[in-house]
Scaffold this motif. Structure first.
Motif, short mmCIF file in Angstrom:
data_model
loop_
_atom_site.label_atom_id
_atom_site.label_comp_id
_atom_site.label_asym_id
_atom_site.label_seq_id
_atom_site.Cartn_x
_atom_site.Cartn_y
_atom_site.Cartn_z
N MET A 1 0.84 -1.19 0.00
CA MET A 1 0.00 0.00 0.00
C MET A 1 0.88 1.25 0.00
SD MET A 1 -2.92 1.21 2.74
CE MET A 1 -1.70 1.45 4.03
N THR A 2 0.51 2.21 -0.82
CA THR A 2 1.26 3.47 -0.88
C THR A 2 0.97 4.29 0.36
OG1 THR A 2 1.13 3.47 -3.29
CG2 THR A 2 1.66 5.55 -2.20
N LEU A 3 2.02 4.75 1.01
CA LEU A 3 1.86 5.52 2.23
C LEU A 3 1.63 6.99 1.92
CD1 LEU A 3 4.69 3.95 4.42
CD2 LEU A 3 2.24 3.55 4.62
N GLN A 4 0.84 7.64 2.78
CA GLN A 4 0.65 9.07 2.66
C GLN A 4 1.98 9.79 2.85
OE1 GLN A 4 -2.14 10.85 1.94
NE2 GLN A 4 -0.87 12.71 1.98
N ARG A 5 2.21 10.83 2.07
CA ARG A 5 3.44 11.60 2.16
C ARG A 5 3.15 12.95 2.81
NH1 ARG A 5 7.19 10.50 -2.01
NH2 ARG A 5 7.18 12.66 -2.72
N LEU A 6 4.06 13.38 3.67
CA LEU A 6 3.88 14.64 4.40
C LEU A 6 5.20 15.39 4.44
CD1 LEU A 6 1.75 16.22 6.17
CD2 LEU A 6 2.86 15.18 8.15
N VAL A 7 5.19 16.62 3.95
CA VAL A 7 6.40 17.45 3.97
C VAL A 7 6.55 18.07 5.36
CG1 VAL A 7 7.56 19.45 2.99
CG2 VAL A 7 6.24 17.94 1.51
N ARG A 39 0.93 4.69 9.81
CA ARG A 39 2.24 5.13 9.34
C ARG A 39 2.13 6.03 8.10
NH1 ARG A 39 6.36 -0.09 10.08
NH2 ARG A 39 6.15 -0.21 12.36
N PHE A 40 3.13 6.88 7.92
CA PHE A 40 3.21 7.76 6.76
C PHE A 40 4.67 8.07 6.47
CE2 PHE A 40 2.95 10.37 10.53
CZ PHE A 40 3.87 11.41 10.31
N MET A 41 4.94 8.60 5.29
CA MET A 41 6.30 9.00 4.94
C MET A 41 6.46 10.50 5.21
SD MET A 41 7.78 6.26 4.01
CE MET A 41 9.31 7.08 3.57
N GLY A 47 14.94 15.66 -0.65
CA GLY A 47 15.38 14.33 -1.04
C GLY A 47 15.52 13.35 0.10
N HIS A 48 15.28 13.80 1.35
CA HIS A 48 15.36 12.90 2.50
C HIS A 48 13.96 12.49 2.91
CE1 HIS A 48 19.10 15.25 2.60
NE2 HIS A 48 19.65 14.18 3.15
N GLN A 49 13.82 11.25 3.37
CA GLN A 49 12.51 10.77 3.79
C GLN A 49 12.65 9.77 4.93
OE1 GLN A 49 11.03 9.26 0.08
NE2 GLN A 49 12.01 7.27 0.32
N TRP A 50 11.61 9.73 5.76
CA TRP A 50 11.59 8.84 6.91
C TRP A 50 10.22 8.17 7.00
CZ3 TRP A 50 13.23 13.83 6.76
CH2 TRP A 50 14.57 14.09 7.11
N LEU A 51 10.21 6.95 7.48
CA LEU A 51 8.96 6.27 7.79
C LEU A 51 8.59 6.63 9.22
CD1 LEU A 51 6.72 4.23 7.10
CD2 LEU A 51 8.25 2.42 7.92
N ALA A 52 7.39 7.18 9.42
CA ALA A 52 6.97 7.63 10.75
C ALA A 52 5.66 6.96 11.14
CB ALA A 52 6.82 9.14 10.77
N GLU A 53 5.48 6.81 12.42
CA GLU A 53 4.27 6.18 12.96
C GLU A 53 3.66 7.08 14.02
OE1 GLU A 53 3.67 2.49 15.92
OE2 GLU A 53 4.38 1.88 13.92
N LEU A 54 2.35 7.30 13.93
CA LEU A 54 1.67 8.15 14.90
C LEU A 54 1.64 7.50 16.27
CD1 LEU A 54 -1.39 9.52 12.87
CD2 LEU A 54 0.61 10.79 13.65
#
Length: 242
Positions: A1-7, A39-41, A47-54
């Motif tokens: 599943m594609t994760l929601q992306r958040l800047v 979870r979301f990205m 260019g940097h990204q992290w996997l995050a969990e509420l």
């Protein structure tokens, strides 16, 4: 599943925790209906990204991935210089250019520009770029620079720079781009009614190459989309050849 992306802003990251702003909290919890454990990205727009969990704390998320990853740089960095169209049309230019992976957007005040935006309009464009980056899954948010008069941007440069013109005998942008491989290019798009003769002359003196986007006369909000699509097509063709 594609994760929601958040800047997010890098300063929101502290060790393995991401501190969410009030606006981000509303978006995740009220708009997306996210709950603790979802979870979301998180992306910094560079260019940097992290996997995050509420977490149960609505203002906090925990970083799940071991560290930041760097997304590869694009094949070509494209700066779009675009004369400001009337009304809110530049919102569309920012959104579509971001979706197409532009590296930087420079709004231009030309002789025929009717819009003279306030700082609030610039903030709006930057928010639109961040939203478009999230939606289109681009790895970076392009900087939206403060609007400048065309004359102040005509500083000689060794980079390849193209001036899109209509109703003139000029080579196509695609043909020019395929003649040589470039790492960085600038494409300039005029306002409604096109560049004035004096603006074209000054650009040629500064080293811009006049180019055509085809036989039709495109709207000021359509020309940037066509130009960016052509530039990426040329880069892809050159990558295949090599």
């Amino acid at each position: 599943m594609t994760l929601q992306r958040l800047v997010v802003d890098p300063i929101q990251m502290q060790a393995d925790q991401l501190h969410l702003t009030a606006e981000q909290q509303r978006y995740l919890h009220r708009v997306l209906r996210y709950r603790p454990g979802d979870r979301f990205m998180a992306l910094d727009g560079h260019g940097h990204q992290w996997l995050a969990e509420l977490t149960p704390d609505l203002a906090l998320a925990v970083v799940v991935s071991p560290g930041a990853s760097v997304v590869p740089a694009p094949q070509v960095d494209i700066t779009l210089m675009a004369a400001l169209p009337k009304g809110n049309s530049f919102d569309q230019v920012v959104r579509q250019a971001t979706e197409l992976g532009v590296s930087c957007i420079q709004p231009v005040i030309s002789d025929r520009t009717l819009l003279h935006p306030s700082p609030k309009r610039l903030d709006r464009w930057r928010r639109i770029a961040a939203e478009a980056m999230e939606q289109s899954e681009q790895p970076r948010v392009p900087p939206i620079l403060a609007p400048c008069p065309w004359s102040s941007l005509l500083i000689p440069s060794p980079e390849a720079r193209y001036l899109c013109v209509a109703r003139q005998d000029a080579p196509s942008l695609l043909a020019c781009l395929l003649q040589q491989s470039y790492r960085r290019i600038t494409i300039a798009i005029g306002p409604e009614g096109g560049w004035s003769p004096s603006e074209v002359e000054a650009a040629l003196v500064a080293g811009f190459q006049p180019v055509s986007l085809g036989n039709t006369v495109l709207r000021a909000v359509t020309a940037p989309v066509v130009a960016l699509a052509v530039a990426h097509a040329a880069a892809n063709l050159q990558a295949v050849d090599h």
